[in-house]
Design a protein around this motif. Sequence first.
Motif, PDB file in Angstrom:
ATOM      1  N   UNK A   1       0.820  -1.225   0.000  1.00 40.63           N
ATOM      2  CA  UNK A   1       0.000   0.000   0.000  1.00 40.63           C
ATOM      3  C   UNK A   1       0.846   1.264   0.000  1.00 40.63           C
ATOM      4  N   UNK A   2       2.158   1.116   0.199  1.00 42.88           N
ATOM      5  CA  UNK A   2       3.053   2.286   0.159  1.00 42.88           C
ATOM      6  C   UNK A   2       3.571   2.550  -1.248  1.00 42.88           C
ATOM      7  N   UNK A   3       3.299   1.622  -2.168  1.00 47.37           N
ATOM      8  CA  UNK A   3       3.789   1.748  -3.542  1.00 47.37           C
ATOM      9  C   UNK A   3       2.609   2.016  -4.473  1.00 47.37           C
ATOM     10  N   UNK A   4       2.686   3.080  -5.237  1.00 47.63           N
ATOM     11  CA  UNK A   4       1.621   3.371  -6.196  1.00 47.63           C
ATOM     12  C   UNK A   4       1.617   2.313  -7.295  1.00 47.63           C
TER      13      UNK A   4
ATOM     14  N   UNK B   1      -8.780   3.982 -20.445  1.00 46.22           N
ATOM     15  CA  UNK B   1      -8.140   3.085 -21.421  1.00 46.22           C
ATOM     16  C   UNK B   1      -7.639   3.875 -22.620  1.00 46.22           C
ATOM     17  N   UNK B   2      -6.419   3.557 -23.041  1.00 49.31           N
ATOM     18  CA  UNK B   2      -5.886   4.104 -24.271  1.00 49.31           C
ATOM     19  C   UNK B   2      -6.292   3.246 -25.456  1.00 49.31           C
ATOM     20  N   UNK B   3      -5.869   3.647 -26.636  1.00 48.39           N
ATOM     21  CA  UNK B   3      -6.195   2.879 -27.845  1.00 48.39           C
ATOM     22  C   UNK B   3      -5.582   1.473 -27.804  1.00 48.39           C
ATOM     23  N   UNK B   4      -4.507   1.335 -27.071  1.00 46.94           N
ATOM     24  CA  UNK B   4      -3.859   0.024 -26.970  1.00 46.94           C
ATOM     25  C   UNK B   4      -4.446  -0.840 -25.854  1.00 46.94           C
ATOM     26  N   UNK B   5      -5.505  -0.325 -25.190  1.00 49.17           N
ATOM     27  CA  UNK B   5      -6.155  -1.077 -24.133  1.00 49.17           C
ATOM     28  C   UNK B   5      -5.535  -0.880 -22.759  1.00 49.17           C
ATOM     29  N   UNK B   6      -4.387  -0.202 -22.699  1.00 49.20           N
ATOM     30  CA  UNK B   6      -3.713   0.022 -21.419  1.00 49.20           C
ATOM     31  C   UNK B   6      -4.276   1.280 -20.766  1.00 49.20           C
TER      32      UNK B   6
ATOM     33  N   UNK C   1      -4.425   4.618 -18.439  1.00 52.74           N
ATOM     34  CA  UNK C   1      -3.490   5.715 -18.179  1.00 52.74           C
ATOM     35  C   UNK C   1      -4.162   6.730 -17.260  1.00 52.74           C
ATOM     36  N   UNK C   2      -3.387   7.303 -16.333  1.00 51.92           N
ATOM     37  CA  UNK C   2      -3.870   8.369 -15.467  1.00 51.92           C
ATOM     38  C   UNK C   2      -2.748   9.383 -15.269  1.00 51.92           C
ATOM     39  N   UNK C   3      -3.065  10.651 -15.512  1.00 52.12           N
ATOM     40  CA  UNK C   3      -2.072  11.726 -15.378  1.00 52.12           C
ATOM     41  C   UNK C   3      -0.815  11.430 -16.189  1.00 52.12           C
ATOM     42  N   UNK C   4      -1.032  10.827 -17.357  1.00 55.25           N
ATOM     43  CA  UNK C   4       0.079  10.546 -18.256  1.00 55.25           C
ATOM     44  C   UNK C   4       0.886   9.309 -17.917  1.00 55.25           C
ATOM     45  N   UNK C   5       0.495   8.596 -16.854  1.00 53.98           N
ATOM     46  CA  UNK C   5       1.246   7.413 -16.436  1.00 53.98           C
ATOM     47  C   UNK C   5       0.444   6.157 -16.741  1.00 53.98           C
ATOM     48  N   UNK C   6       1.043   5.186 -17.443  1.00 58.94           N
ATOM     49  CA  UNK C   6       0.325   3.940 -17.737  1.00 58.94           C
ATOM     50  C   UNK C   6       0.196   3.069 -16.493  1.00 58.94           C
ATOM     51  N   UNK C   7      -0.829   2.222 -16.471  1.00 57.03           N
ATOM     52  CA  UNK C   7      -1.071   1.314 -15.347  1.00 57.03           C
ATOM     53  C   UNK C   7      -0.207   0.068 -15.546  1.00 57.03           C
ATOM     54  N   UNK C   8       1.068   0.222 -15.202  1.00 50.85           N
ATOM     55  CA  UNK C   8       2.022  -0.869 -15.326  1.00 50.85           C
ATOM     56  C   UNK C   8       2.582  -1.185 -13.952  1.00 50.85           C
ATOM     57  N   UNK C   9       2.591  -2.465 -13.611  1.00 45.42           N
ATOM     58  CA  UNK C   9       3.086  -2.868 -12.295  1.00 45.42           C
ATOM     59  C   UNK C   9       3.995  -4.087 -12.428  1.00 45.42           C
ATOM     60  N   UNK C  10       4.775  -4.305 -11.382  1.00 44.15           N
ATOM     61  CA  UNK C  10       5.622  -5.494 -11.311  1.00 44.15           C
ATOM     62  C   UNK C  10       5.030  -6.467 -10.294  1.00 44.15           C
TER      63      UNK C  10
ATOM     64  N   UNK D   1      -7.062  -7.920 -18.616  1.00 40.66           N
ATOM     65  CA  UNK D   1      -8.456  -7.668 -18.989  1.00 40.66           C
ATOM     66  C   UNK D   1      -9.008  -6.383 -18.394  1.00 40.66           C
ATOM     67  N   UNK D   2      -8.340  -5.812 -17.396  1.00 37.19           N
ATOM     68  CA  UNK D   2      -8.785  -4.523 -16.850  1.00 37.19           C
ATOM     69  C   UNK D   2      -7.838  -3.392 -17.259  1.00 37.19           C
ATOM     70  N   UNK D   3      -6.957  -3.696 -18.213  1.00 34.94           N
ATOM     71  CA  UNK D   3      -6.073  -2.648 -18.724  1.00 34.94           C
ATOM     72  C   UNK D   3      -4.823  -2.453 -17.906  1.00 34.94           C
ATOM     73  N   UNK D   4      -4.446  -3.450 -17.133  1.00 34.26           N
ATOM     74  CA  UNK D   4      -3.228  -3.368 -16.316  1.00 34.26           C
ATOM     75  C   UNK D   4      -2.141  -4.214 -16.954  1.00 34.26           C
ATOM     76  N   UNK D   5      -0.986  -3.638 -17.173  1.00 36.25           N
ATOM     77  CA  UNK D   5       0.149  -4.355 -17.726  1.00 36.25           C
ATOM     78  C   UNK D   5       0.993  -4.864 -16.567  1.00 36.25           C
ATOM     79  N   UNK D   6       1.232  -6.167 -16.567  1.00 33.99           N
ATOM     80  CA  UNK D   6       1.953  -6.806 -15.460  1.00 33.99           C
ATOM     81  C   UNK D   6       3.245  -7.418 -15.969  1.00 33.99           C
TER      82      UNK D   6
END
Length: 529
Positions: free
Chosen positions: A284-287, A356-361, A363-372, A394-399
Amino acid sequence: MNRRGFLASVSVVTLAAGLGLAGGYSARASEPEAVFALGSAEIGAPHHDPIRATLLSTVATLIYDRLIEQDVDQSYHPHLAESWENSPDGMTWTFKLRQGVRFHDGEPFNAATIAWWIPKFKGSPNEYLVDAVDRVEVVDDYTVRFVMKRAEPNLIYNLASSFMGIPSPKAYDAAGDNFGVTEAVGTGPFMFESFAVGQETVLVANEDYSWGSDLSNNKGAPHVKRLTLREIPDASTAFLELKTGGVGLLLGVPDQFLPQLQAEEMLDFRSLPGFGITYLAFNTRAEPFGDAAVRQATALAVDQGAILKSVFNGIGLEAHQFLISTLVESKIDPKLEIHHDLAKANELLDKAGWQRGDDGIRVKDGKPLKIKLTAQSETAIKRTAEIVQAQLKAIGMVVEIDIFDSTTVVDQLKKGQHQLAVRQYGWNNADILDWFFSTTNIPYPNSSGWQDEKSQELRNVAMQQSKTQDERVANFRKYQENLIGNFLFVPIHEPVQNYAFNKTMLDVPAKLRGTQLVQATAVDIKVIG
């Protein structure tokens, strides 16, 4: 068996008659002998001293008896304590002790034993098990009273722990730091013969044993007269030996191997409910997981049923909350359980501003929803991570999945370097919630970094202010409901404990008793032929 350990083990048992193995004990040709090969979670114990141990193997449950035994349904049964009574205010516990019990060295078991034993935990790694006990009063030779510092209904669970096996006072004090290495003396069905650290422990039957608990059909000496418990970490070797008749019994068979083993006609299986849950752990400390809406959306995107089928071959149960289903504390309001709901997950992210962007990913405030996603290299964990990766897409999150050995994963969790992790725990008590989510355990094992005044208040009530077991159950239900409502984890799978054995070699009880295949079943196992 380590305290609140992560269970991912394989143990094997080889049983055969008259093998003539080396050692101080010489079995007659007609006496059955056995070899137990311990798996990864039990390997590495430096000694068999339950008071000062942080890691114990099956050996400890065979050498030492406990006051109380715990069954597969989490119920408690008399053993060295014939009965017990807790006062209404929770401030005293009175135990009536079994008479006629003797340690392997011939010393009597009585109330004086308990008065010596409990104070021995002071300053040990296991002091927490009895830290609520202020003093032990000897009422008579076979009655003791625990006077408490505070009410602790969980004491009954602690007393059933493998770390609460009772050693001989005379032998313990005489051996000092060598106790559990050069000798280990209890009242259990098996007696210590020798121990080579990291290699094997040799036990022989206690022929005077006549006080088995009601979890065993056999109340007397075990049928197997000699056991060698070997430390064999390689699971593939164990599976091969099981199929070729070199191994009689496999404990803790991973689900993915069951179909292969079930195809063998000479093998049969038993199972017990599991000890823990496979789950996703948030930091919860990591965005972006500081946002409860993102955590909830992630949780709802996970399809537990699909993972159960594809990773675990349909074996075990879907998990929808954090505690194992055999615990009464797990019976929370069903509406609060976490279930797959893809539509709501997408709706939550839309409202949280992740578009969602055109690529399905998203984005918020210019940052894609990508996580490790952090995972360890064990097969089931890796496969779970891969399916979660696909489900979150399926929810637009790149893992991106990062695979590490278990030591590196724990190091990352301690440093808060993860965002999301696939984890497993093994523990059959509701206080696992305190272990993972109390603010007192930050940065580890509370690697979620969760700090919340309401959650901590509910934790304090559950852990410290419950006077009776019923109060404790109610308080832990409220505590878990709060944690679920904050979406601090994603429950995935509740395993079972699988046991495969060679039915041409062994007679294994159809119904297993106890929380694991340990003393309660070991004394009932017979060698065929």
